[in-house]
Design a protein around this motif. Structure first.
Motif, mmCIF file in Angstrom:
data_model
loop_
_atom_site.group_PDB
_atom_site.id
_atom_site.type_symbol
_atom_site.label_atom_id
_atom_site.label_comp_id
_atom_site.label_asym_id
_atom_site.label_seq_id
_atom_site.Cartn_x
_atom_site.Cartn_y
_atom_site.Cartn_z
ATOM 1 N N THR A 143 29.467 48.905 40.756
ATOM 2 C CA THR A 143 30.570 48.836 39.805
ATOM 3 C C THR A 143 31.813 49.510 40.373
ATOM 4 O OG1 THR A 143 29.135 48.654 37.879
ATOM 5 C CG2 THR A 143 31.318 49.595 37.509
ATOM 6 N N TRP A 144 31.629 50.671 41.015
ATOM 7 C CA TRP A 144 32.751 51.349 41.678
ATOM 8 C C TRP A 144 33.399 50.419 42.702
ATOM 9 C CZ3 TRP A 144 33.886 52.366 46.752
ATOM 10 C CH2 TRP A 144 34.900 53.302 47.010
ATOM 11 N N PHE A 145 32.585 49.748 43.512
ATOM 12 C CA PHE A 145 33.105 48.871 44.564
ATOM 13 C C PHE A 145 33.863 47.688 43.971
ATOM 14 C CE2 PHE A 145 32.469 45.385 47.691
ATOM 15 C CZ PHE A 145 33.229 45.919 48.713
ATOM 16 N N GLU A 146 33.322 47.077 42.933
ATOM 17 C CA GLU A 146 34.003 45.949 42.287
ATOM 18 C C GLU A 146 35.343 46.399 41.713
ATOM 19 O OE1 GLU A 146 33.087 42.840 42.489
ATOM 20 O OE2 GLU A 146 31.212 43.320 43.515
ATOM 21 N N CYS A 147 35.359 47.578 41.144
ATOM 22 C CA CYS A 147 36.599 48.136 40.594
ATOM 23 C C CYS A 147 37.599 48.399 41.713
ATOM 24 C CB CYS A 147 36.274 49.417 39.836
ATOM 25 S SG CYS A 147 37.678 50.149 38.979
ATOM 26 N N GLU A 148 37.116 48.946 42.802
ATOM 27 C CA GLU A 148 37.990 49.270 43.930
ATOM 28 C C GLU A 148 38.636 48.020 44.512
ATOM 29 O OE1 GLU A 148 39.386 52.782 45.789
ATOM 30 O OE2 GLU A 148 38.020 52.453 44.110
ATOM 31 N N LYS A 149 37.866 46.952 44.625
ATOM 32 C CA LYS A 149 38.392 45.708 45.191
ATOM 33 C C LYS A 149 39.555 45.155 44.373
ATOM 34 C CE LYS A 149 34.634 43.216 45.353
ATOM 35 N NZ LYS A 149 33.754 42.021 45.616
#
Length: 508
Positions: A253-259
């Protein structure tokens, strides 16, 4: 007998609404004892202070990257007391709140926005970003809401009010719209648009934490206070959706948000670099911590910290919201042992301790309950619950796209001019002088036309956070020049970097 029976039903209903999962809209009313109410308020302040301390050593050391699991984050005995004694500025998350709590305490619930603005602007604590820009504005006669508007404040989307809004929810139990009204008055001192929404959202989550322990419900229901068309809403909506898709993988979820959501167009320090003090991404980290923490205090503040960026403020907010859900008496002793050592010690720059803050917020919460149609009858507090409603839509920096960040790094008068083509410009820099009473006077010219005579105090407390900015320019070629009107030998003005904006993204 009939009257006694009806009262018993209300008490049972009220008790069942507090501290249980709610998968449906809030009830019309909730009854809570004064003891329970105070316990939750204390839990909010305690959780905020503990979370801030836990994440303190990591603040902005992990920008654009998470803190991996193998990196230890310690919690030694005496930790909070150590920060009180050695680095009390860590608790700006708390003593900023207390400025506003103190004004309510002195002037009552109808205190005007100007009273909060003046108290905040004349306080002696150091400030940064949107807060410092707003302080400068207020001290120069630009009062709220203009002081936080993006045309007057390049940091309007920053995290500042988000980290200061806890008090609004703690004094508005079960009443997210009441918290929003407080945020409208105070949050616009320093923020606008997405920056303001961060505080509105945090305040609403605190308010709902009094009447539900269902964290997914709280973060989802509180989001109803934010207009759906806003960037802030869309980011939080994505985080909640990703949590549902990846319920066991906060890093995904962090990675999807970061992208999707990690770019910053407002704060000139964060443009084109991993550093991001924007409220949107940091608020996302708060709810990642809350959702994946699953009600466990350690997991909640640890995940919110490990998301990075403003990693003391985010676990502070997450810890405060969860502390409100749990209540003071249910925060594990591992964390409370350190907290109890400082509860009678005033925060830096204030004459208010945690023990005083507990009582001030408790009194204000009781007053707010009555003001919003509730009742105080002996030990029983009847709260008229509020279904969250969206606040007004605001969008800062609309139509602006950063296209260049140029390093100048020279002192006036050795900057002949800054040539640029675009629709906006921000110049970062600072004034230094042996005499902090000195104020440099500088004229700014665009294409030989005087656009501003700028006062630049040498004092760190009253400084102008950015040397110059101008938005909403016609898309033309410009030459920006500065003229220092009152130079002196023991002073210098450093021109740092320049951020240039266009009305279309680079490459289109």
């Amino acid at each position: 007998m009939k009257q006694i029976f009806s009262i018993a039903i209300v008490l049972i209903f009220g008790a069942s609404c507090v501290g249980r999962k709610l998968s449906r809209p809030l009830p019309a009313e909730t009854v809570i004892s004064k003891e329970q109410l105070l316990d939750k308020i204390k839990g909010g302040w305690a959780g905020q202070t503990i979370g801030c301390t836990y994440g303190g050593p990591t603040e902005f050391k992990y920008c654009g990257t998470m803190i991996q699991d193998y990196v230890p984050i310690s919690w030694p005995d005496g930790y909070i007391k150590w920060y009180y004694d050695n680095s009390p500025g860590l608790y700006d998350d708390v003593y900023m709140d207390l400025t506003f709590v103190h004004v309510f305490d002195k002037l009552g619930l109808d205190a005007p926005a100007d009273s909060f603005a003046v108290a905040f602007a004349t306080a002696q604590y150091p400030l940064w970003h949107a807060n410092q820009a707003a302080r400068y504005n207020v001290l120069h006669g630009i009062m709220p809401p203009a002081s936080g508007h993006w045309l007057n404040n390049p940091h309007a989307d920053d995290i500042d009010y988000q980290i200061e809004a806890d008090f609004s929810g703690l004094m508005s139990p079960g009443m997210p719209n009441a918290a929003s009204r407080i945020s409208d008055k105070i949050g616009h001192i320093m923020n606008y648009g997405d920056g303001w929404y961060g505080g509105v959202y945090v305040g609403a989550m605190y308010a709902l934490a009094f009447v539900s322990d269902d964290i997914e419900f709280i973060v989802t229901e509180a989001l109803k206070t934010i207009p759906e068309q806003s960037r802030f809403y869309r980011c939080m909506h994505d985080v909640i959706g990703n949590y549902r898709e990846y319920p066991d993988d906060w890093k995904r979820t962090w990675f999807e948000c970061e992208k999707k959501w990690s770019s910053d167009i407002g704060c000139p320090q964060g443009v084109f670099v991993p550093y991001n003090i924007d409220a949107v991404i940091n608020s996302a980290y708060i709810i990642i911590g809350l959702l994946y923490g699953e009600g466990d205090f350690y997991k909640t503040i640890d995940i919110a910290t490990r998301c990075g960026q403003d990693s003391d403020c985010n676990p502070s907010s997450a810890g405060g919201i969860l502390g409100t859900i749990l209540g003071y008496d249910n925060i594990p002793e591992r964390w409370m042992k350190n907290l109890k050592e400082v509860e009678d010690i005033n925060f830096a720059y204030t004459d208010i301790s945690l023990n005083k803050a507990y009582q001030m917020s408790f009194k204000q919460a009781l007053d707010m309950v009555e003001l919003n149609g509730g009742k105080i009858e002996g030990d029983r507090v009847t709260i008229v619950c509020q279904q969250p409603l969206p606040v007004q839509y605001e969008q800062g920096f609309e139509g602006l796209y950063p296209v260049e960040k140029r390093q100048i790094n020279k002192r006036l008068p050795n900057v002949s001019g800054v040539s640029f083509k675009g629709t906006g410009v921000v110049v970062r820099g600072r004034v230094q002088c042996a005499d902090d009473r000195y104020t440099a006077m500088v004229e700014a010219y665009l294409n030989e036309q005087l656009v501003e005579t700028i006062e630049l105090p040498a004092s760190h407390i009253t400084r102008r956070f950015d040397l110059f900015w101008k938005y909403s320019l016609p898309d033309e070629q410009y030459e920006l020049k500065f003229k220092w009107l009152n130079p002196r030998n023991d002073a210098h003005i450093q021109v740092g970097d320049v951020v240039i904006y266009s009305n279309v993204p680079e490459g289109l």
